[in-house]
Design a protein around this motif. Structure first.
Motif, PDB file in Angstrom:
ATOM      1  N   THR A 175      -4.786 -11.266   4.220  1.00 18.05           N
ATOM      2  CA  THR A 175      -3.366 -11.054   3.946  1.00 18.05           C
ATOM      3  C   THR A 175      -3.132 -10.175   2.727  1.00 18.05           C
ATOM      4  O   THR A 175      -2.139  -9.448   2.665  1.00 18.05           O
ATOM      5  CB  THR A 175      -2.670 -12.403   3.735  1.00 18.05           C
ATOM      6  N   ASP A 176      -4.044 -10.211   1.760  1.00 22.53           N
ATOM      7  CA  ASP A 176      -3.830  -9.419   0.544  1.00 22.53           C
ATOM      8  C   ASP A 176      -4.003  -7.919   0.793  1.00 22.53           C
ATOM      9  O   ASP A 176      -3.605  -7.106  -0.045  1.00 22.53           O
ATOM     10  CB  ASP A 176      -4.770  -9.888  -0.570  1.00 22.53           C
ATOM     11  N   ARG A 177      -4.578  -7.545   1.931  1.00 26.27           N
ATOM     12  CA  ARG A 177      -4.767  -6.130   2.256  1.00 26.27           C
ATOM     13  C   ARG A 177      -3.817  -5.658   3.361  1.00 26.27           C
ATOM     14  O   ARG A 177      -3.868  -4.504   3.770  1.00 26.27           O
ATOM     15  CB  ARG A 177      -6.211  -5.881   2.713  1.00 26.27           C
ATOM     16  N   PHE A 178      -2.946  -6.547   3.815  1.00 28.01           N
ATOM     17  CA  PHE A 178      -2.101  -6.213   4.960  1.00 28.01           C
ATOM     18  C   PHE A 178      -1.102  -5.112   4.629  1.00 28.01           C
ATOM     19  O   PHE A 178      -0.947  -4.153   5.380  1.00 28.01           O
ATOM     20  CB  PHE A 178      -1.380  -7.469   5.445  1.00 28.01           C
ATOM     21  N   ASP A 179      -0.428  -5.221   3.499  1.00 23.50           N
ATOM     22  CA  ASP A 179       0.559  -4.204   3.133  1.00 23.50           C
ATOM     23  C   ASP A 179      -0.090  -2.843   2.915  1.00 23.50           C
ATOM     24  O   ASP A 179       0.467  -1.806   3.297  1.00 23.50           O
ATOM     25  CB  ASP A 179       1.319  -4.627   1.879  1.00 23.50           C
ATOM     26  N   THR A 180      -1.260  -2.839   2.293  1.00 25.88           N
ATOM     27  CA  THR A 180      -1.988  -1.583   2.082  1.00 25.88           C
ATOM     28  C   THR A 180      -2.342  -0.946   3.416  1.00 25.88           C
ATOM     29  O   THR A 180      -2.221   0.273   3.609  1.00 25.88           O
ATOM     30  CB  THR A 180      -3.261  -1.831   1.267  1.00 25.88           C
ATOM     31  N   PHE A 181      -2.785  -1.784   4.349  1.00 32.42           N
ATOM     32  CA  PHE A 181      -3.109  -1.303   5.693  1.00 32.42           C
ATOM     33  C   PHE A 181      -1.885  -0.670   6.350  1.00 32.42           C
ATOM     34  O   PHE A 181      -1.945   0.454   6.857  1.00 32.42           O
ATOM     35  CB  PHE A 181      -3.628  -2.459   6.537  1.00 32.42           C
ATOM     36  N   LEU A 182      -0.755  -1.371   6.337  1.00 27.85           N
ATOM     37  CA  LEU A 182       0.449  -0.864   7.003  1.00 27.85           C
ATOM     38  C   LEU A 182       0.907   0.462   6.409  1.00 27.85           C
ATOM     39  O   LEU A 182       1.268   1.393   7.136  1.00 27.85           O
ATOM     40  CB  LEU A 182       1.570  -1.897   6.903  1.00 27.85           C
ATOM     41  N   SER A 183       0.887   0.562   5.089  1.00 27.99           N
ATOM     42  CA  SER A 183       1.367   1.788   4.440  1.00 27.99           C
ATOM     43  C   SER A 183       0.434   2.965   4.676  1.00 27.99           C
ATOM     44  O   SER A 183       0.809   4.113   4.424  1.00 27.99           O
ATOM     45  CB  SER A 183       1.539   1.547   2.938  1.00 27.99           C
ATOM     46  N   SER A 184      -0.763   2.692   5.185  1.00 23.97           N
ATOM     47  CA  SER A 184      -1.724   3.758   5.499  1.00 23.97           C
ATOM     48  C   SER A 184      -1.518   4.331   6.895  1.00 23.97           C
ATOM     49  O   SER A 184      -2.165   5.315   7.256  1.00 23.97           O
ATOM     50  CB  SER A 184      -3.163   3.226   5.390  1.00 23.97           C
TER      51      SER A 184
END
Length: 306
Positions: A175-184
């Protein structure tokens, strides 16, 4: 060995014939209420009555990749639920997703509209470097899709619950990498299993994190997507389009706005169909392995729901 078949919305007879051919020493039949206890079951959307009667099953094999419908039922505590690993579905899914991505990237939908209007048009070529594709769910199907996209030299990101490593793919986990993934991501492909944690995961908040002009491809389950949120983001211009193969209600109701929305492509849950012969061969092999006390792949973790 007693094998029972309980499959909704599909003919049971060809499955019976296939298992009899590969397991000639087994008793294979289609389930009827009151039937004797079976050792193994082949199922698709079985009713609760079936599970209540067949409480002694050693294993239950689902003839599709998704097991969300089964996990909503009261399951016998000792029964292993087993999903298909692939059985010819991953290459179909890779074909479908690559087609959807390339159709959007090359603007073929725009060319089709122009041709229908009798116009000879030109569009400036786009850069693949600007079209990173994110794959949510890096199981057997997701990994196959990610590898296929790399063949066309798109930047590919993957996101999964637990860490994965796929050559050429930037993998994110947790979950801590989810936003980074989406913005990529400029294009987002959903291949997640449907669980209480992933229901409604494609919503206004998450889809707003995609890069401007983002594109959504949902080939997992309709309940992943908050439909009104997608329509809002399409109409606002933040998202440029969507290809949807799965829906909360199937068949898609005739009055549903997706049918007529100019930015939505609809297909009738056909991205990856079960191939019967391949599935029978895989399941029969797993039944033989279990009868020998050997471990098998595809056993569902009940705490995770997949």
């Amino acid at each position: 060995m007693n094998i029972t078949i309980c499959v909704a919305q599909t003919k049971a007879a060809p499955w019976e014939e296939g298992f009899r051919a590969l397991l000639p020493d087994a008793r294979v039949s289609t389930w009827k209420a009151g039937d004797p206890q079976a050792d193994y079951a082949i199922v698709w959307s079985p009713p609760q009555e079936f599970l209540d009667e067949q409480a002694g099953l050693k294993a239950m094999f689902n003839i599709g990749a998704g097991v969300d419908a089964i996990m909503k039922l009261r399951l016998p505590p000792q029964t292993q639920v087993v999903r298909l690993d692939d059985a010819g579905m991953s290459v179909q899914m890779a074909e479908y997703v690559c087609h959807a991505v390339i159709r959007h990237f090359r603007e073929f939908d725009g060319y089709e509209a122009d041709i229908a209007a009798g116009q000879w048009s030109y569009r400036k070529p786009r850069s693949r470097a600007d079209f990173s594709v994110g794959v949510m769910g890096m199981g057997v199907l997701g990994e196959r899709v990610a590898r296929a996209l790399r063949v066309f030299e798109f930047p590919v990101h993957g996101w999964s619950r637990t860490p994965k490593a796929v050559e050429g793919v930037v993998c994110h986990a947790g979950t801590d990498r989810f936003d980074t993934f989406l913005s990529s991501c400029r294009v987002l492909v959903n291949l997640l299993p449907l669980t209480p944690d992933t229901q409604d995961i494609l919503n206004r908040k998450t889809l707003s994190r995609l890069q401007p002009g983002g594109y959504v491809i949902n080939v997992a389950r309709g309940a992943h997507l908050v439909e009104d949120d997608l329509i809002h983001l399409l109409d606002s211009g933040h998202l440029s389009g969507a290809t949807l193969d799965v829906f909360r209600t199937e068949p898609l109701p005739a009055d549903h706005p997706f049918w007529q929305h100019p930015k939505v492509t609809v297909t009738p849950h056909t991205s990856a169909r079960t191939l019967r012969d391949e599935s029978i061969a895989q399941i029969a092999g797993k039944i033989v392995a279990l009868s020998r006390g050997e471990p098998i792949a595809g056993v569902v973790h009940r705490d995770r729901g997949y």
